[in-house]
Design a protein around this motif. Structure first.
Motif, PDB file in Angstrom:
ATOM      1  N   ASP A   1      -4.542   5.570  -8.274  1.00  0.00           N
ATOM      2  CA  ASP A   1      -5.426   6.691  -8.553  1.00  0.00           C
ATOM      3  C   ASP A   1      -5.758   6.710 -10.041  1.00  0.00           C
ATOM      4  OD1 ASP A   1      -3.279   7.818  -9.858  1.00  0.00           O
ATOM      5  OD2 ASP A   1      -2.944   9.382  -8.394  1.00  0.00           O
ATOM      6  N   ILE A   2      -6.559   7.650 -10.465  1.00  0.00           N
ATOM      7  CA  ILE A   2      -7.027   7.653 -11.849  1.00  0.00           C
ATOM      8  C   ILE A   2      -5.912   7.896 -12.856  1.00  0.00           C
ATOM      9  CG2 ILE A   2      -9.390   8.300 -11.280  1.00  0.00           C
ATOM     10  CD1 ILE A   2      -8.694  11.151 -12.059  1.00  0.00           C
ATOM     11  N   SER A   3      -4.797   8.462 -12.438  1.00  0.00           N
ATOM     12  CA  SER A   3      -3.688   8.687 -13.364  1.00  0.00           C
ATOM     13  C   SER A   3      -2.837   7.429 -13.525  1.00  0.00           C
ATOM     14  CB  SER A   3      -2.814   9.827 -12.855  1.00  0.00           C
ATOM     15  OG  SER A   3      -2.134   9.437 -11.689  1.00  0.00           O
ATOM     16  N   GLY A   4      -3.143   6.384 -12.755  1.00  0.00           N
ATOM     17  CA  GLY A   4      -2.373   5.161 -12.839  1.00  0.00           C
ATOM     18  C   GLY A   4      -1.236   5.099 -11.842  1.00  0.00           C
ATOM     19  N   ARG A   5      -0.978   6.197 -11.134  1.00  0.00           N
ATOM     20  CA  ARG A   5       0.081   6.195 -10.128  1.00  0.00           C
ATOM     21  C   ARG A   5      -0.403   5.433  -8.897  1.00  0.00           C
ATOM     22  NH1 ARG A   5       1.771  12.509  -9.800  1.00  0.00           N
ATOM     23  NH2 ARG A   5       2.006  12.844 -12.004  1.00  0.00           N
ATOM     24  N   SER A   6       0.496   4.774  -8.237  1.00  0.00           N
ATOM     25  CA  SER A   6       0.081   4.104  -7.009  1.00  0.00           C
ATOM     26  C   SER A   6      -0.047   5.137  -5.895  1.00  0.00           C
ATOM     27  CB  SER A   6       1.081   3.016  -6.623  1.00  0.00           C
ATOM     28  OG  SER A   6       2.353   3.561  -6.448  1.00  0.00           O
ATOM     29  N   VAL A   7      -0.914   4.846  -4.970  1.00  0.00           N
ATOM     30  CA  VAL A   7      -1.195   5.756  -3.875  1.00  0.00           C
ATOM     31  C   VAL A   7      -0.270   5.418  -2.711  1.00  0.00           C
ATOM     32  CG1 VAL A   7      -2.970   6.467  -2.235  1.00  0.00           C
ATOM     33  CG2 VAL A   7      -3.585   5.957  -4.594  1.00  0.00           C
ATOM     34  N   LEU A   8       0.192   6.445  -2.023  1.00  0.00           N
ATOM     35  CA  LEU A   8       1.090   6.233  -0.887  1.00  0.00           C
ATOM     36  C   LEU A   8       0.295   5.768   0.317  1.00  0.00           C
ATOM     37  CD1 LEU A   8       3.343   9.366  -1.205  1.00  0.00           C
ATOM     38  CD2 LEU A   8       3.906   7.048  -1.830  1.00  0.00           C
ATOM     39  N   ARG A   9       0.798   4.770   1.006  1.00  0.00           N
ATOM     40  CA  ARG A   9       0.186   4.236   2.225  1.00  0.00           C
ATOM     41  C   ARG A   9       1.215   4.230   3.338  1.00  0.00           C
ATOM     42  NH1 ARG A   9      -4.873   4.846   1.185  1.00  0.00           N
ATOM     43  NH2 ARG A   9      -5.635   3.626  -0.514  1.00  0.00           N
ATOM     44  N   ARG A  10       0.752   4.424   4.562  1.00  0.00           N
ATOM     45  CA  ARG A  10       1.651   4.375   5.713  1.00  0.00           C
ATOM     46  C   ARG A  10       2.112   2.967   5.959  1.00  0.00           C
ATOM     47  NH1 ARG A  10       2.325   8.749   9.637  1.00  0.00           N
ATOM     48  NH2 ARG A  10       2.060  10.504   8.262  1.00  0.00           N
ATOM     49  N   ARG A  11       3.329   2.835   6.472  1.00  0.00           N
ATOM     50  CA  ARG A  11       3.874   1.508   6.807  1.00  0.00           C
ATOM     51  C   ARG A  11       3.258   0.990   8.053  1.00  0.00           C
ATOM     52  NH1 ARG A  11      10.238   2.475   5.655  1.00  0.00           N
ATOM     53  NH2 ARG A  11       9.877   3.260   3.612  1.00  0.00           N
TER      54      ARG A  11
ATOM     55  N   HIS B   1      -8.203  11.868   0.421  1.00  0.00           N
ATOM     56  CA  HIS B   1      -9.064  11.270   1.444  1.00  0.00           C
ATOM     57  C   HIS B   1      -8.188  10.677   2.528  1.00  0.00           C
ATOM     58  CE1 HIS B   1     -12.778  11.490  -0.871  1.00  0.00           C
ATOM     59  NE2 HIS B   1     -12.033  11.205  -1.925  1.00  0.00           N
ATOM     60  N   TRP B   2      -8.642  10.769   3.768  1.00  0.00           N
ATOM     61  CA  TRP B   2      -7.915  10.155   4.871  1.00  0.00           C
ATOM     62  C   TRP B   2      -8.889   9.819   5.981  1.00  0.00           C
ATOM     63  CZ3 TRP B   2      -7.742  15.245   3.562  1.00  0.00           C
ATOM     64  CH2 TRP B   2      -8.176  16.151   4.497  1.00  0.00           C
ATOM     65  N   GLY B   3      -8.465   8.912   6.839  1.00  0.00           N
ATOM     66  CA  GLY B   3      -9.283   8.532   7.984  1.00  0.00           C
ATOM     67  C   GLY B   3      -9.023   7.093   8.363  1.00  0.00           C
ATOM     68  N   ARG B   4      -9.666   6.667   9.420  1.00  0.00           N
ATOM     69  CA  ARG B   4      -9.502   5.298   9.891  1.00  0.00           C
ATOM     70  C   ARG B   4     -10.242   4.331   8.983  1.00  0.00           C
ATOM     71  NH1 ARG B   4      -7.688   4.981  15.444  1.00  0.00           N
ATOM     72  NH2 ARG B   4      -8.349   2.835  15.322  1.00  0.00           N
ATOM     73  N   ILE B   5      -9.722   3.132   8.878  1.00  0.00           N
ATOM     74  CA  ILE B   5     -10.371   2.092   8.084  1.00  0.00           C
ATOM     75  C   ILE B   5     -11.745   1.815   8.679  1.00  0.00           C
ATOM     76  CG2 ILE B   5     -10.248  -0.344   7.413  1.00  0.00           C
ATOM     77  CD1 ILE B   5      -7.187  -0.016   7.451  1.00  0.00           C
ATOM     78  N   GLY B   6     -12.739   1.691   7.809  1.00  0.00           N
ATOM     79  CA  GLY B   6     -14.091   1.406   8.252  1.00  0.00           C
ATOM     80  C   GLY B   6     -14.923   2.647   8.540  1.00  0.00           C
ATOM     81  N   THR B   7     -14.351   3.828   8.348  1.00  0.00           N
ATOM     82  CA  THR B   7     -15.099   5.073   8.553  1.00  0.00           C
ATOM     83  C   THR B   7     -15.139   5.851   7.247  1.00  0.00           C
ATOM     84  OG1 THR B   7     -13.183   6.422   9.150  1.00  0.00           O
ATOM     85  CG2 THR B   7     -14.280   5.210  10.940  1.00  0.00           C
TER      86      THR B   7
END
Length: 61
Positions: A51-61, A4-10
């Motif tokens: 995520d459901i596997s327990g791995r952390s999700v990558l986020r942009r800086r 999933h991707w997109g602007r926050i609030g959308t």
């Protein structure tokens, strides 16, 4: 793999990719992770972004 991707609030956009073998899914996840890290993403420390596997999700800086 669900992405999933997109602007926050959308609602943003999403993509579902299916794989016949778990190894193929893991390889695709690894490739995606490398590309995102090259572009400046990092691990999020929030429990909400795991995520459901327990791995952390990558986020942009």
């Amino acid at each position: 793999m669900v992405r999933h991707w997109g602007r926050i609030g959308t609602n943003g956009q999403g993509k579902i990719e299916t794989y016949d073998e778990p190894q193929a899914a893991e390889a695709a996840y690894g490739r995606l992770e490398r590309v995102k890290r090259r572009r400046g993403s990092r691990n999020s420390r929030s429990k909400k972004t795991a995520d459901i596997s327990g791995r952390s999700v990558l986020r942009r800086r």
